[in-house]
Design an enzyme around this catalytic site. Structure first.
Site, PDB file in Angstrom:
ATOM      1  N   GLN A   1       4.346  -8.430   7.943  1.00  0.00           N
ATOM      2  CA  GLN A   1       4.776  -8.584   6.546  1.00  0.00           C
ATOM      3  C   GLN A   1       5.307  -7.250   6.024  1.00  0.00           C
ATOM      4  OE1 GLN A   1       1.556  -8.530   3.875  1.00  0.00           O
ATOM      5  NE2 GLN A   1       2.581  -9.600   2.216  1.00  0.00           N
TER       6      GLN A   1
ATOM      7  N   SER B   1       5.224  -3.928   1.219  1.00  0.00           N
ATOM      8  CA  SER B   1       4.863  -2.661   0.567  1.00  0.00           C
ATOM      9  C   SER B   1       5.798  -1.537   0.979  1.00  0.00           C
ATOM     10  CB  SER B   1       3.433  -2.261   0.946  1.00  0.00           C
ATOM     11  OG  SER B   1       2.538  -3.270   0.593  1.00  0.00           O
TER      12      SER B   1
ATOM     13  N   GLU C   1      -1.614 -15.236   1.471  1.00  0.00           N
ATOM     14  CA  GLU C   1      -2.260 -14.033   1.989  1.00  0.00           C
ATOM     15  C   GLU C   1      -3.668 -13.880   1.409  1.00  0.00           C
ATOM     16  OE1 GLU C   1      -0.374 -10.316   0.880  1.00  0.00           O
ATOM     17  OE2 GLU C   1      -1.322  -9.286   2.561  1.00  0.00           O
TER      18      GLU C   1
ATOM     19  N   GLU D   1      -8.183  -5.081  -8.572  1.00  0.00           N
ATOM     20  CA  GLU D   1      -7.734  -4.994  -9.977  1.00  0.00           C
ATOM     21  C   GLU D   1      -6.578  -5.982 -10.220  1.00  0.00           C
ATOM     22  OE1 GLU D   1      -8.140  -2.284  -7.984  1.00  0.00           O
ATOM     23  OE2 GLU D   1     -10.002  -1.604  -8.897  1.00  0.00           O
TER      24      GLU D   1
HETATM   25  C1  LIG Z   1      -5.610  -2.450   5.766  1.00  0.00           C
HETATM   26  C2  LIG Z   1      -4.352  -2.711   4.974  1.00  0.00           C
HETATM   27  C3  LIG Z   1      -3.374  -3.513   5.513  1.00  0.00           C
HETATM   28  C4  LIG Z   1      -2.181  -3.731   4.805  1.00  0.00           C
HETATM   29  N1  LIG Z   1      -1.214  -4.506   5.389  1.00  0.00           N
HETATM   30  C5  LIG Z   1      -0.031  -4.688   4.741  1.00  0.00           C
HETATM   31  C6  LIG Z   1       1.022  -5.408   5.370  1.00  0.00           C
HETATM   32  O1  LIG Z   1       0.890  -5.895   6.498  1.00  0.00           O
HETATM   33  N2  LIG Z   1       2.187  -5.527   4.731  1.00  0.00           N
HETATM   34  C7  LIG Z   1       2.396  -5.015   3.486  1.00  0.00           C
HETATM   35  O2  LIG Z   1       3.480  -5.210   2.939  1.00  0.00           O
HETATM   36  N3  LIG Z   1       1.418  -4.313   2.851  1.00  0.00           N
HETATM   37  C8  LIG Z   1       0.209  -4.127   3.465  1.00  0.00           C
HETATM   38  N4  LIG Z   1      -0.789  -3.406   2.854  1.00  0.00           N
HETATM   39  C9  LIG Z   1      -0.520  -2.767   1.576  1.00  0.00           C
HETATM   40  C10 LIG Z   1      -1.260  -3.366   0.380  1.00  0.00           C
HETATM   41  O3  LIG Z   1      -0.720  -4.604   0.022  1.00  0.00           O
HETATM   42  C11 LIG Z   1      -1.138  -2.333  -0.736  1.00  0.00           C
HETATM   43  O4  LIG Z   1      -1.850  -1.183  -0.329  1.00  0.00           O
HETATM   44  C12 LIG Z   1      -1.714  -2.852  -2.029  1.00  0.00           C
HETATM   45  O5  LIG Z   1      -0.927  -3.878  -2.558  1.00  0.00           O
HETATM   46  C13 LIG Z   1      -1.832  -1.722  -3.089  1.00  0.00           C
HETATM   47  O6  LIG Z   1      -0.651  -1.013  -3.211  1.00  0.00           O
HETATM   48  P1  LIG Z   1      -0.645   0.575  -3.163  1.00  0.00           P
HETATM   49  O7  LIG Z   1      -1.404   0.990  -1.960  1.00  0.00           O
HETATM   50  O8  LIG Z   1       0.756   1.033  -3.320  1.00  0.00           O
HETATM   51  O9  LIG Z   1      -1.506   1.032  -4.435  1.00  0.00           O
HETATM   52  P2  LIG Z   1      -0.995   1.146  -5.932  1.00  0.00           P
HETATM   53  O10 LIG Z   1      -0.220  -0.079  -6.290  1.00  0.00           O
HETATM   54  O11 LIG Z   1      -0.330   2.454  -6.123  1.00  0.00           O
HETATM   55  O12 LIG Z   1      -2.372   1.108  -6.724  1.00  0.00           O
HETATM   56  C14 LIG Z   1      -3.191   2.272  -6.914  1.00  0.00           C
HETATM   57  C15 LIG Z   1      -4.372   1.881  -7.796  1.00  0.00           C
HETATM   58  O13 LIG Z   1      -3.891   1.455  -9.108  1.00  0.00           O
HETATM   59  C16 LIG Z   1      -4.395   0.165  -9.425  1.00  0.00           C
HETATM   60  N5  LIG Z   1      -3.386  -0.589 -10.177  1.00  0.00           N
HETATM   61  C17 LIG Z   1      -2.055  -0.644  -9.892  1.00  0.00           C
HETATM   62  N6  LIG Z   1      -1.433  -1.444 -10.808  1.00  0.00           N
HETATM   63  C18 LIG Z   1      -2.393  -1.921 -11.652  1.00  0.00           C
HETATM   64  C19 LIG Z   1      -2.385  -2.802 -12.787  1.00  0.00           C
HETATM   65  N7  LIG Z   1      -1.251  -3.367 -13.212  1.00  0.00           N
HETATM   66  N8  LIG Z   1      -3.566  -3.077 -13.386  1.00  0.00           N
HETATM   67  C20 LIG Z   1      -4.742  -2.494 -12.959  1.00  0.00           C
HETATM   68  N9  LIG Z   1      -4.801  -1.634 -11.888  1.00  0.00           N
HETATM   69  C21 LIG Z   1      -3.654  -1.358 -11.250  1.00  0.00           C
HETATM   70  C22 LIG Z   1      -4.659  -0.496  -8.085  1.00  0.00           C
HETATM   71  O14 LIG Z   1      -5.616  -1.526  -8.192  1.00  0.00           O
HETATM   72  C23 LIG Z   1      -5.161   0.695  -7.245  1.00  0.00           C
HETATM   73  O15 LIG Z   1      -6.527   0.903  -7.488  1.00  0.00           O
HETATM   74  C24 LIG Z   1      -1.988  -3.156   3.536  1.00  0.00           C
HETATM   75  C25 LIG Z   1      -3.000  -2.353   2.978  1.00  0.00           C
HETATM   76  C26 LIG Z   1      -4.149  -2.113   3.697  1.00  0.00           C
HETATM   77  C27 LIG Z   1      -5.203  -1.231   3.080  1.00  0.00           C
END
Ligand SMILES: Cc1cc2nc3c(=O)[nH]c(=O)nc-3n(C[C@H](O)[C@H](O)[C@H](O)COP(=O)(O)OP(=O)(O)OC[C@H]3O[C@@H](n4cnc5c(N)ncnc54)[C@H](O)[C@@H]3O)c2cc1C
Length: 396
Positions: free
Chosen positions: A113, A116, A231, A365
């Site tokens: 997928q 991100s 998902e 969140e």
């Molecule tokens: C083990 C693992 C596997 C993954 N596999 C995939 C994959 O296969 N494909 C893929 O596309 N992605 C994948 N991901 C990515 C995952 O979907 C993202 O890490 C996740 O959506 C959070 O995005 P970010 O890391 O950019 O954090 P951010 O979006 O930057 O968030 C940082 C913090 O801010 C908080 N936050 C952000 N916006 C809000 C809001 N509106 N209200 C309240 N709090 C908020 C979040 O909860 C978090 O605590 C994976 C992640 C992990 C850890």
């Protein structure tokens, strides 16, 4: 009574087991026949691995086949099975369904997928990877991140920006991208467990045929939502056997402890966790049975939130039970690129891997926001960029 009832699917299972011995047949051959008989995703239409039956029949099919030693398709292709297949069957053309679904089910073609990006996680609609039309192809440039199992994948579910002048949700298009195409570069990202389940993926002038576009141009968000809803359930909606999964691991450790290592307080804590695990299991069974059609709705976020918290609680308790032994991972930190995601071989690894449960598939969140807005009807999160052209949204 519908022709696709319990008796019918069990008789098809008997036919499959009579034709092929699951213990000696290569898994892809066994699973291919399972797909052809409509026992892959029983709720999918006929011809696409299903029989148009109730999704609840799948549990009986799986129990029957696994009990005879059959391979489990979901484990061999976790992202493809949990997210790719429902997205393709819902939005794909006839040719796309015929091309993608069978090898996805058999595990001959692994899926990943590609949502991100370094600047778009929770706010995935803000993504910047760009696709530009060139004749009957699209040229893609950009970077994706955290791409689970990209190092094994043949196909990626890829969303890219096709119209930067449109507001962010309206200018995206959804593609299925060949991960073996020239210009796709996959680099490992190592996790706290020592393994690299996920990767960075770089796209440099990658050409995607228009025939591999899964959404209408600019309508990618609608398809993204199907993937994301599935998902959440794939991650948080699991139905292990009673007393299995994380709590099973805790029970195994508990049973090996000597009398001087247990006390009433620890037993009480174990019982509380066991009860919570059973309540989650039953809730997920109920949610699965209430879902009369394939795609889950926003309520799928409930299992996602609860299981993320509970997995952390149980695995933390389990390493505590192990005492000093709990501080060291018995198999070390081997820096591997595994064939499977979300698995663990020992309680220490389970503890480390569970940290990611409240991030992957959408953070806790964000899941709470979804429940608040779409299930409880509470006022929405503040969205200042919703109607602004994507190119005019300030970003760092
Ligand atoms: C083990 C693992 C596997 C993954 N596999 C995939 C994959 O296969 N494909 C893929 O596309 N992605 C994948 N991901 C990515 C995952 O979907 C993202 O890490 C996740 O959506 C959070 O995005 P970010 O890391 O950019 O954090 P951010 O979006 O930057 O968030 C940082 C913090 O801010 C908080 N936050 C952000 N916006 C809000 C809001 N509106 N209200 C309240 N709090 C908020 C979040 O909860 C978090 O605590 C994976 C992640 C992990 C850890």
């Amino acid at each position: 009574m519908s022709a696709v009832d319990e008796a019918h699917v069990i008789s098809l299972c008997d036919q499959l087991l009579a034709e092929l011995d699951p213990k000696t047949t290569p898994p892809e051959v066994f699973l291919g026949r399972q797909y052809d008989l409509g026992l892959g995703w029983v709720h999918f239409p006929e011809g696409y691995g299903g029989l148009g039956g109730s999704p609840r029949l799948q549990k009986s099919i799986n129990e029957k086949l696994l009990g005879a030693g059959a391979p489990l398709a979901a484990v061999r292709n976790v992202i493809g099975h949990g997210m790719g297949a429902p997205t393709v069957v819902t939005h794909g053309s006839e040719a796309q369904k015929q091309r993608y679904l069978r090898p996805l089910f058999t595990g001959e073609e692994i899926w990943c997928q590609l949502f991100s990006e370094p600047g778009a996680g929770s706010d995935v609609a803000g993504l910047a990877a760009r696709a530009v039309k060139d004749g009957e192809e699209w040229i893609v440039n950009g970077q994706k991140v955290w791409t689970t199992l990209a190092h094994l994948a043949k196909w990626g579910m890829m969303v890219a920006r096709t119209d930067p002048d449109a507001p962010k949700h309206k200018g995206m298009t959804y593609f299925v991208v060949d991960m073996e195409a020239p210009g796709v570069e996959v680099k490992p990202l190592f996790q706290i467990t020592g393994e690299a389940e996920f990767n960075e993926v770089f796209f440099t002038d990658v050409r995607i045929p228009d025939a591999e576009r899964l959404s209408d141009v600019g309508d990618g968000w609608r398809v993204v939502l199907t993937t994301l809803m599935n998902e959440r359930v794939a991650i948080g909606g699991g139905i292990p056997p009673r007393g299995g999964g994380f709590i099973g691991e805790a029970m195994k450790v508990w049973k090996k402890l000597g009398p001087d290592q247990t006390d009433a307080a620890k037993r009480d804590r174990l019982m509380q966790l066991w009860t919570k695990a059973e309540v989650l299991r039953l809730t997920n069974i109920r949610a699965g049975q209430l879902r009369s059609v394939g795609n889950p709705g926003p309520e799928g976020s409930i299992g996602k939130i609860v299981s993320a918290n509970l997995n952390k609680e149980i695995s933390e308790f389990t390493v505590d039970l192990l005492g000093a032994e709990g501080m060291l991972k018995p198999d070390g930190y081997p820096m591997e690129r595994p064939r499977h995601a979300m698995m663990w071989a020992n309680p220490q690894q389970a503890f480390l891997r569970a940290r990611a449960n409240s991030i992957e598939g959408g953070t806790t969140e964000i899941a709470k926001n979804i429940l608040g807005e779409r299930v409880l009807g509470l006022p929405g999160d503040v969205r200042v960029d919703k109607e602004v052209a994507w190119k005019d949204v300030p970003r760092s």
